[in-house]
Design an enzyme around this catalytic site. Structure first.
Site, PDB file in Angstrom:
ATOM      1  N   ARG A 287     -23.347  12.557  21.721  1.00 30.88           N
ATOM      2  CA  ARG A 287     -23.589  13.917  22.220  1.00 30.88           C
ATOM      3  C   ARG A 287     -24.611  14.669  21.376  1.00 30.88           C
ATOM      4  O   ARG A 287     -25.321  15.526  21.869  1.00 30.88           O
ATOM      5  CB  ARG A 287     -22.289  14.726  22.190  1.00 30.88           C
ATOM      6  CG  ARG A 287     -21.276  14.369  23.175  1.00 30.88           C
ATOM      7  CD  ARG A 287     -20.142  15.347  23.123  1.00 30.88           C
ATOM      8  NE  ARG A 287     -20.391  16.539  23.923  1.00 30.88           N
ATOM      9  CZ  ARG A 287     -20.924  17.650  23.493  1.00 30.88           C
ATOM     10  NH1 ARG A 287     -21.280  17.795  22.243  1.00 30.88           N
ATOM     11  NH2 ARG A 287     -21.116  18.671  24.297  1.00 30.88           N
TER      12      ARG A 287
ATOM     13  N   ILE B 143      -9.980  23.916  17.914  1.00 32.93           N
ATOM     14  CA  ILE B 143     -11.403  23.747  18.269  1.00 32.93           C
ATOM     15  C   ILE B 143     -11.581  22.897  19.535  1.00 32.93           C
ATOM     16  O   ILE B 143     -12.331  23.260  20.436  1.00 32.93           O
ATOM     17  CB  ILE B 143     -12.201  23.102  17.103  1.00 32.93           C
ATOM     18  CG1 ILE B 143     -11.961  23.856  15.790  1.00 32.93           C
ATOM     19  CG2 ILE B 143     -13.687  23.028  17.438  1.00 32.93           C
ATOM     20  CD1 ILE B 143     -12.592  25.207  15.668  1.00 32.93           C
TER      21      ILE B 143
ATOM     22  N   ARG C 275     -16.302  19.824  25.845  1.00 34.83           N
ATOM     23  CA  ARG C 275     -17.489  20.037  25.026  1.00 34.83           C
ATOM     24  C   ARG C 275     -18.732  20.402  25.830  1.00 34.83           C
ATOM     25  O   ARG C 275     -19.702  19.637  25.892  1.00 34.83           O
ATOM     26  CB  ARG C 275     -17.767  18.813  24.155  1.00 34.83           C
ATOM     27  CG  ARG C 275     -16.638  18.522  23.213  1.00 34.83           C
ATOM     28  CD  ARG C 275     -16.910  17.339  22.341  1.00 34.83           C
ATOM     29  NE  ARG C 275     -17.592  17.679  21.106  1.00 34.83           N
ATOM     30  CZ  ARG C 275     -17.825  16.813  20.139  1.00 34.83           C
ATOM     31  NH1 ARG C 275     -17.450  15.578  20.267  1.00 34.83           N
ATOM     32  NH2 ARG C 275     -18.434  17.180  19.033  1.00 34.83           N
ATOM     33  N   PRO C 276     -18.742  21.566  26.448  1.00 31.93           N
ATOM     34  CA  PRO C 276     -19.933  21.991  27.192  1.00 31.93           C
ATOM     35  C   PRO C 276     -21.103  22.305  26.258  1.00 31.93           C
ATOM     36  O   PRO C 276     -20.918  22.418  25.043  1.00 31.93           O
ATOM     37  CB  PRO C 276     -19.458  23.260  27.910  1.00 31.93           C
ATOM     38  CG  PRO C 276     -18.299  23.753  27.122  1.00 31.93           C
ATOM     39  CD  PRO C 276     -17.681  22.572  26.456  1.00 31.93           C
ATOM     40  N   VAL C 277     -22.304  22.449  26.835  1.00 32.05           N
ATOM     41  CA  VAL C 277     -23.484  22.823  26.040  1.00 32.05           C
ATOM     42  C   VAL C 277     -24.078  24.138  26.552  1.00 32.05           C
ATOM     43  O   VAL C 277     -25.261  24.405  26.370  1.00 32.05           O
ATOM     44  CB  VAL C 277     -24.558  21.700  26.022  1.00 32.05           C
ATOM     45  CG1 VAL C 277     -24.082  20.522  25.190  1.00 32.05           C
ATOM     46  CG2 VAL C 277     -24.938  21.258  27.425  1.00 32.05           C
ATOM     47  N   ASP C 278     -23.238  24.947  27.200  1.00 37.79           N
ATOM     48  CA  ASP C 278     -23.730  26.196  27.791  1.00 37.79           C
ATOM     49  C   ASP C 278     -24.363  27.134  26.746  1.00 37.79           C
ATOM     50  O   ASP C 278     -25.327  27.844  27.045  1.00 37.79           O
ATOM     51  CB  ASP C 278     -22.595  26.922  28.534  1.00 37.79           C
ATOM     52  CG  ASP C 278     -21.410  27.215  27.628  1.00 37.79           C
ATOM     53  OD1 ASP C 278     -20.894  26.265  27.016  1.00 37.79           O
ATOM     54  OD2 ASP C 278     -21.003  28.379  27.511  1.00 37.79           O
ATOM     55  N   GLN C 279     -23.836  27.126  25.521  1.00 35.66           N
ATOM     56  CA  GLN C 279     -24.375  28.040  24.496  1.00 35.66           C
ATOM     57  C   GLN C 279     -25.792  27.636  24.085  1.00 35.66           C
ATOM     58  O   GLN C 279     -26.634  28.500  23.828  1.00 35.66           O
ATOM     59  CB  GLN C 279     -23.471  28.067  23.262  1.00 35.66           C
ATOM     60  CG  GLN C 279     -22.072  28.572  23.534  1.00 35.66           C
ATOM     61  CD  GLN C 279     -22.067  29.990  24.100  1.00 35.66           C
ATOM     62  OE1 GLN C 279     -22.624  30.914  23.509  1.00 35.66           O
ATOM     63  NE2 GLN C 279     -21.483  30.161  25.264  1.00 35.66           N
TER      64      GLN C 279
ATOM     65  N   ARG D 235     -19.600   4.603  13.870  1.00 33.40           N
ATOM     66  CA  ARG D 235     -20.489   5.729  14.189  1.00 33.40           C
ATOM     67  C   ARG D 235     -20.580   6.679  13.004  1.00 33.40           C
ATOM     68  O   ARG D 235     -21.626   7.308  12.804  1.00 33.40           O
ATOM     69  CB  ARG D 235     -19.954   6.502  15.401  1.00 33.40           C
ATOM     70  CG  ARG D 235     -20.075   5.784  16.707  1.00 33.40           C
ATOM     71  CD  ARG D 235     -19.682   6.711  17.843  1.00 33.40           C
ATOM     72  NE  ARG D 235     -20.181   8.054  17.561  1.00 33.40           N
ATOM     73  CZ  ARG D 235     -19.560   9.187  17.912  1.00 33.40           C
ATOM     74  NH1 ARG D 235     -18.431   9.147  18.565  1.00 33.40           N
ATOM     75  NH2 ARG D 235     -20.093  10.352  17.622  1.00 33.40           N
TER      76      ARG D 235
ATOM     77  N   LYS E 134     -23.245  12.699   7.781  1.00 37.19           N
ATOM     78  CA  LYS E 134     -23.691  12.401   9.155  1.00 37.19           C
ATOM     79  C   LYS E 134     -24.139  13.684   9.864  1.00 37.19           C
ATOM     80  O   LYS E 134     -25.195  13.713  10.491  1.00 37.19           O
ATOM     81  CB  LYS E 134     -22.540  11.749   9.936  1.00 37.19           C
ATOM     82  CG  LYS E 134     -22.787  11.650  11.432  1.00 37.19           C
ATOM     83  CD  LYS E 134     -21.663  10.955  12.166  1.00 37.19           C
ATOM     84  CE  LYS E 134     -20.534  11.854  12.604  1.00 37.19           C
ATOM     85  NZ  LYS E 134     -20.819  12.741  13.746  1.00 37.19           N
TER      86      LYS E 134
HETATM   87  C1  UD1 Z   1     -19.946  19.578  15.595  1.00 35.64           C
HETATM   88  C2  UD1 Z   1     -19.776  18.324  14.790  1.00 35.64           C
HETATM   89  C3  UD1 Z   1     -18.380  17.729  15.016  1.00 35.64           C
HETATM   90  C4  UD1 Z   1     -17.299  18.779  14.757  1.00 35.64           C
HETATM   91  C5  UD1 Z   1     -17.606  20.061  15.519  1.00 35.64           C
HETATM   92  C6  UD1 Z   1     -16.651  21.193  15.157  1.00 35.64           C
HETATM   93  C7  UD1 Z   1     -22.016  17.470  14.648  1.00 35.64           C
HETATM   94  C8  UD1 Z   1     -22.998  16.431  15.048  1.00 35.64           C
HETATM   95  N1  UD1 Z   1     -20.803  17.379  15.170  1.00 35.64           N
HETATM   96  O1  UD1 Z   1     -19.852  19.209  16.965  1.00 35.64           O
HETATM   97  O2  UD1 Z   1     -18.215  16.626  14.129  1.00 35.64           O
HETATM   98  O3  UD1 Z   1     -16.056  18.279  15.188  1.00 35.64           O
HETATM   99  O4  UD1 Z   1     -18.941  20.515  15.244  1.00 35.64           O
HETATM  100  O5  UD1 Z   1     -16.686  21.438  13.800  1.00 35.64           O
HETATM  101  O6  UD1 Z   1     -22.320  18.324  13.837  1.00 35.64           O
HETATM  102  N2  UD1 Z   1     -18.604  24.863  22.879  1.00 35.64           N
HETATM  103  C9  UD1 Z   1     -18.837  25.538  24.057  1.00 35.64           C
HETATM  104  N3  UD1 Z   1     -20.127  25.649  24.504  1.00 35.64           N
HETATM  105  C10 UD1 Z   1     -21.182  25.115  23.818  1.00 35.64           C
HETATM  106  C11 UD1 Z   1     -20.932  24.451  22.616  1.00 35.64           C
HETATM  107  C12 UD1 Z   1     -19.637  24.334  22.149  1.00 35.64           C
HETATM  108  O7  UD1 Z   1     -17.916  26.020  24.699  1.00 35.64           O
HETATM  109  O8  UD1 Z   1     -22.323  25.249  24.291  1.00 35.64           O
HETATM  110  C13 UD1 Z   1     -17.215  24.732  22.362  1.00 35.64           C
HETATM  111  C14 UD1 Z   1     -16.765  23.277  22.271  1.00 35.64           C
HETATM  112  O9  UD1 Z   1     -16.261  22.797  23.487  1.00 35.64           O
HETATM  113  C15 UD1 Z   1     -15.722  23.361  21.179  1.00 35.64           C
HETATM  114  C16 UD1 Z   1     -16.261  24.457  20.253  1.00 35.64           C
HETATM  115  O10 UD1 Z   1     -17.201  25.194  21.028  1.00 35.64           O
HETATM  116  O11 UD1 Z   1     -14.501  23.784  21.738  1.00 35.64           O
HETATM  117  C17 UD1 Z   1     -16.952  23.957  19.002  1.00 35.64           C
HETATM  118  O12 UD1 Z   1     -17.892  22.969  19.362  1.00 35.64           O
HETATM  119  P1  UD1 Z   1     -19.225  22.725  18.518  1.00 35.64           P
HETATM  120  O13 UD1 Z   1     -19.163  23.445  17.223  1.00 35.64           O
HETATM  121  O14 UD1 Z   1     -20.397  22.978  19.388  1.00 35.64           O
HETATM  122  O15 UD1 Z   1     -19.124  21.168  18.250  1.00 35.64           O
HETATM  123  P2  UD1 Z   1     -20.362  20.214  18.094  1.00 35.64           P
HETATM  124  O16 UD1 Z   1     -21.509  20.998  17.558  1.00 35.64           O
HETATM  125  O17 UD1 Z   1     -20.542  19.413  19.324  1.00 35.64           O
END
Ligand code: UD1
Length: 427
Positions: A92, A330, A121-125, A400, A22
């Site tokens: 997401r 995480i 789970r922010p998307v700031d990065q 899903r 997935k």
């Molecule tokens: C992806 C996977 C999910 C998995 C996760 C961690 C997909 C579609 N989903 O989710 O199944 O559980 O990786 O292995 O591939 N964070 C920030 N800012 C950001 C982005 C992330 O602070 O802009 C934090 C998140 O809140 C979290 C950590 O970074 O605590 C890791 O998140 P991330 O690796 O981004 O998870 P996803 O990519 O959403």
């Protein structure tokens, strides 16, 4: 709403085929946006998240055709570079469209993903990285509105390791002017598979699978045929279920080389595991009393133990010999399965991000509620272990991310039935 009814106590035995991943399929579907000629993806998993992503892409103007080997995505023209709230709120990972849309169309509007069950789970990065590449980004009316006549290569270091963040910037950088260096990048096998797909499409990428990825922008990418890697989390889930029921199973079309941390931990619990190029065989180990051994795990970015396998391993720990400690690093709220496991008789304390699981002699079937995708998988395993009948409510989470799970488990001898509504969507 569909429910699953499971009669526990039956060891899983036999062979099961592992589907495409997935988390590789979702970014690779979005990669189609980068090319004006068709991308063909083989080994497409039949999952609701994949269907949602395809709906999103087709609303943008991508022509999608399903066939025996997988799916063809033709993004010759993109009419509408928009990911609306209605779809993003259900998944997401829709944020993965942002980078490719911006790179190809020079503009994109993607709804802000809301909070979700397992944490903020922010998307700031994602946003900071694209800004570093020269994008102008406004947050308005709940949407990320991004513009860039032409993205520019940059040096960006992630503050936290983000899988989809890395994938978004990787895709955007393929069509940027000049060289982009991503530091503290995610090393997950799905990032590597995406890089392989993009490289075949004509991208110039070095270092995928390490924490530093270098991308030299090119003027255009072209369509190719690409095979999606096997799903390591589906693989781990079946292995944990077989270990928990002291069964013996063979995974076909699996890849043991991307599952080291999970296989090592399962071996520590007493399971016997053998691997070949595309199979993994597990025989549930047990001591004289028929129990697996307690264990400790800490989730971490790849190659550490995957957060997406924490809940399933907790199910295994509930009846182990001794106390297991599971630490989630995480996501901040990824212990919601604990309350439900307790309804089945598990003995668990949670302190912050640490769960201590004291093995009990047995679980007993009850009605429980799935709260997120991997929590659902945990409850399925617990139901397979429990005495009597377990009913799992809200299993739409399961659909899903697990293809035909009740069919696959029935094939391994489990007594499992979907009741109360439609069968899982097909196609
Ligand atoms: C992806 C996977 C999910 C998995 C996760 C961690 C997909 C579609 N989903 O989710 O199944 O559980 O990786 O292995 O591939 N964070 C920030 N800012 C950001 C982005 C992330 O602070 O802009 C934090 C998140 O809140 C979290 C950590 O970074 O605590 C890791 O998140 P991330 O690796 O981004 O998870 P996803 O990519 O959403």
């Amino acid at each position: 709403m569909d429910k699953l009814k499971i009669k526990g106590g039956q060891p899983l035995t036999g062979e099961v085929r592992i589907s495409g991943a997935k988390n590789a399929a979702l970014p690779e579907l979005c990669a189609a946006l980068l090319s004006a000629t068709p991308l063909v993806l083989h080994n497409r998993p039949q999952l609701n998240d994949v269907r949602t992503m395809e709906t999103l892409l087709s609303q943008m103007g991508v022509k999608i055709t399903h066939h025996d080997v997988g799916v063809t995505l033709d993004a010759a023209t993109i009419d509408w570079p928009l990911a609306p709230y209605e779809l993003v709120k259900t998944m997401r990972a829709s944020i993965l469209a942002l980078g490719p849309l911006l790179a190809r169309c020079g503009e994109a509007r993607v709804s802000m993903p809301g909070g979700c069950a397992i944490g903020l789970r922010p998307v700031d990065q994602h946003i900071k990285g694209l800004q570093a590449m020269g994008a102008v980004i406004d947050l308005e009316h709940g949407y990320i509105a991004a513009r860039a006549v032409k993205l520019k290569g940059t040096h960006f270091s992630f503050d936290v390791v983000s899988v989809t963040g890395t994938e978004n910037l990787l895709m955007a950088a393929t069509l940027a002017d000049g060289v982009t260096v991503l530091d503290n990048a995610a090393c997950e096998p799905e990032v590597v598979d995406l890089a392989r797909c993009l490289t075949a499409m004509g991208a110039k990428i070095r270092g995928a699978g390490t924490s530093r990825i270098e991308i030299e922008g090119v003027t255009a990418l072209h369509g190719v045929e690409h095979r999606i890697i096997p799903d390591r989390i589906e693989s781990g889930t079946f292995l944990a279920a077989a270990a928990a029921t002291r069964g013996e199973i063979v995974l076909r079309d699996a890849d043991a080389t991307i599952l080291d941390s999970v296989l090592d931990l399962l071996r520590c619990t007493g399971a016997h595991i053998e691997t070949t190029k595309d199979t993994i065989t597990l025989r549930g180990g047990n001591d004289a009393a028929g129990k697996s051994k307690a264990f400790d795990l800490v989730t971490a970015p790849y190659p550490g133990f995957p957060t997406d396998m924490q809940a399933q391993m907790m199910a295994l720990a509930t009846c182990a010999d001794g106390t297991s400690t599971l630490i989630e690093t995480i996501f901040e709220s990824r212990m919601m399965h604990v309350q439900e496991l307790k309804r089945l008789g598990a003995d668990i304390d949670v302190d912050g991000n640490t769960a201590r699981v004291r093995g009990v002699s047995k679980l007993s079937g009850a009605t429980v509620m799935a709260t997120d995708l991997r929590a659902s998988a945990c409850l399925v395993i617990a139901g397979l272990m429990a005495e009597g009948e377990t009913t799992i409510d809200r299993i739409y989470h399961l659909d899903r991310g697990y293809e035909k799970i009740e069919e696959k488990l029935s094939g391994l001898g489990a007594s499992i039935q979907r009741v109360g509504g439609s069968a899982a969507a097909k196609g």
